[in-house]
Design an enzyme around this catalytic site. Structure first.
Site, PDB file in Angstrom:
ATOM      1  CB  CYS A 131      -0.937  -0.020   1.204  1.00  0.00           C
ATOM      2  SG  CYS A 131      -2.301   1.170   1.059  1.00  0.00           S
ATOM      3  CG  ASP A 200      -5.082   2.496   8.134  1.00  0.00           C
ATOM      4  OD1 ASP A 200      -5.315   3.660   7.812  1.00  0.00           O
ATOM      5  OD2 ASP A 200      -4.590   1.665   7.351  1.00  0.00           O
ATOM      6  CE  LYS A 211      -5.545   0.060   1.701  1.00  0.00           C
ATOM      7  NZ  LYS A 211      -6.925   0.576   1.550  1.00  0.00           N
TER       8      LYS A 211
END
Ligand code: RUB
Length: 309
Positions: A131, A200, A211
Site C-alpha cells: 500500500c 491505520d 490495508k
C-alpha cells in the site's frame, strides 16, 4: 459547516487524501481553519461548534484512530481552556496556536520514528512493503539518506493501486524499487529480509489494522522466517479497543473492484484487515522499536489515558 471542512471530508471519503497520517493532518488543519473563521460569540458555543466539526471529520473514515485521537485532543484542549478563558476570540486564537504546535510536534516525532526504523534495515536488504504508508516511506527514505544499501518490492494494492504512489515516491528518492502485482507476495518473500508496512490502527492487544493484504504478508513472512514490522506512531492506538470493542473494518464501494460485473457475481471490497500481534516482530514508533505487547502501555501514557479512576 465550514467549506474547508466539507472539502476535507469529501477528499478523505474519495481517497484524494489517503493514509492514516495524511488523513489525520488534513482533518487537524480543517479544524484549525474552522476555529479561526468561527463566528461564535461565547466560549461555550465555540467549544460546541468545535466538537461537532471534529465529529463530522472523524466520521469521514471510520478506521482512523489517529484522526480521532488528534481531533479529540483538540476538543479537550478547547473545553479545558474554556474553563479559564471566557473570551471566544482569545479561545479561538489559543486553539489555532495549539494546532500549529501539534502539527510541528507530529513532524518532529515522524522524524524520530523514521530514524528508529532506518536503523533496523540491514545493509543489502530486500525490503517488502504494501500500500502507501507515508510513515513507512519516510523510514525507507531515511535509510537511503543514511547511505544504507537496500532494494524495495512494493505491492500494487488493488483496487486503488496505492502501491504505485509508494513506488513513485521511492524512485524519486533514488531507491531501487520494483512494483509487483499483489499475487507476487509469496514469490518475493522467499528472498526478502524484512517487511515494513504502515498502520491505520493498533488495538489494545497489539494487533495491527492495515490495508487488506497485510496479514497475508505477515503470515508468509513468519513461514519464511522474515521479520515483519509496522511503522506506527503511538497516536495510531485505538482506545475503543480497551474494553473489547473491535475497530470497524471499512468496506468500500464494490464498483472500485468491478464497475459492471455480470449478473450473479457478488463483489466484496474490504479496505483493511487485522493482523494478530503474534505475527509482528515490532512496531517502529517515535520512542523506538517496541514489541506489540508494549504498544498499549506506551500509547495510553502518551494519550494521557488514566487507566484507574
Ligand atoms: C493506507 C494504508 C496505510 C496506513 C498508514 O490505506 O493502509 O498503510 O494508512 O499510512 P488507504 P500512514 O490508502 O486506503 O488510506 O503511514 O501514511 O499513516
Amino acid at each position: 459547516m465550514h467549506r474547508d471542512v466539507k472539502k476535507t471530508i469529501g477528499d478523505i471519503k474519495s481517497l484524494k487524501i489517503q493514509g492514516a497520517r495524511n488523513v489525520a493532518k488534513a482533518a487537524m488543519k480543517a479544524l484549525a481553519v474552522a476555529a479561526k473563521d468561527s463566528k461564535t460569540r461565547s466560549a461555550a458555543s465555540f467549544c460546541k461548534e468545535m466538537s461537532h466539526t471534529a465529529e463530522a471529520l472523524s466520521l469521514s473514515r471510520p478506521t482512523e484512530p489517529m484522526m480521532r485521537n488528534i481531533l479529540d485532543e483538540a476538543v479537550r484542549f478547547a473545553s479545558g481552556t474554556a474553563k479559564k478563558e471566557k473570551n471566544a476570540t482569545e479561545l479561538r486564537r489559543l486553539l489555532v496556536l495549539h494546532e500549529k504546535e501539534m502539527l510541528a510536534r507530529l513532524d518532529e516525532e515522524a522524524e524520530k520514528l523514521a530514524e528508529c526504523g532506518a536503523r533496523i534495515i540491514p545493509d543489502g536488504a530486500i525490503v517488502l512493503t504494501h500500500c502507501h504508508s507515508s510513515t513507512s516511506t519516510a523510514v525507507l527514505i531515511k535509510a537511503k539518506k543514511m547511505h544504507k544499501k537496500f532494494s524495495v518490492v512494493a505491492f500494487e494494492t488493488r483496487p486503488r493501486y496505492q502501491g504505485r504512489i509508494t513506488a513513485a515516491e521511492l524512485a524519486r528518492a533514488g531507491i531501487d524499487v520494483t512494483l509487483s502485482v499483489d499475487g507476487g507476495m509469496n514469490m518475493f518473500m522467499k528472498k526478502a529480509d524484512i517487511v515494513i508496512v504502515g498502520a491505520d490502527s493498533v488495538t489494545s492487544r497489539g494487533d495491527l489494522i492495515n490495508k487488506i493484504g497485510t496479514s497475508t504478508l505477515a503470515h508468509i513472512a513468519r513461514l519464511n522466517d522474515v521479520s515483519f514490522y509496522s511503522a506506527a506512531e503511538l497516536f495510531k492506538y485505538s482506545p475503543m479497543t480497551m474494553f473489547g470493542t473491535r475497530e470497524k473494518i471499512e468496506e468500500r464501494d464494490p464498483a472500485e473492484v468491478w464497475d459492471k460485473p455480470p449478473k450473479g457475481v457478488k463483489i466484496r471490497n474490504p479496505a483493511f484487515e487485522a493482523t494478530a500481534a503474534k505475527y509482528i516482530n515490532g512496531y517502529i514508533t517515535e520512542i523506538g522499536v517496541i514489541p506489540p505487547q508494549s504498544f498499549f502501555t506506551m500509547a495510553t501514557q502518551k494519550l494521557g489515558i488514566r487507566l484507574y479512576e
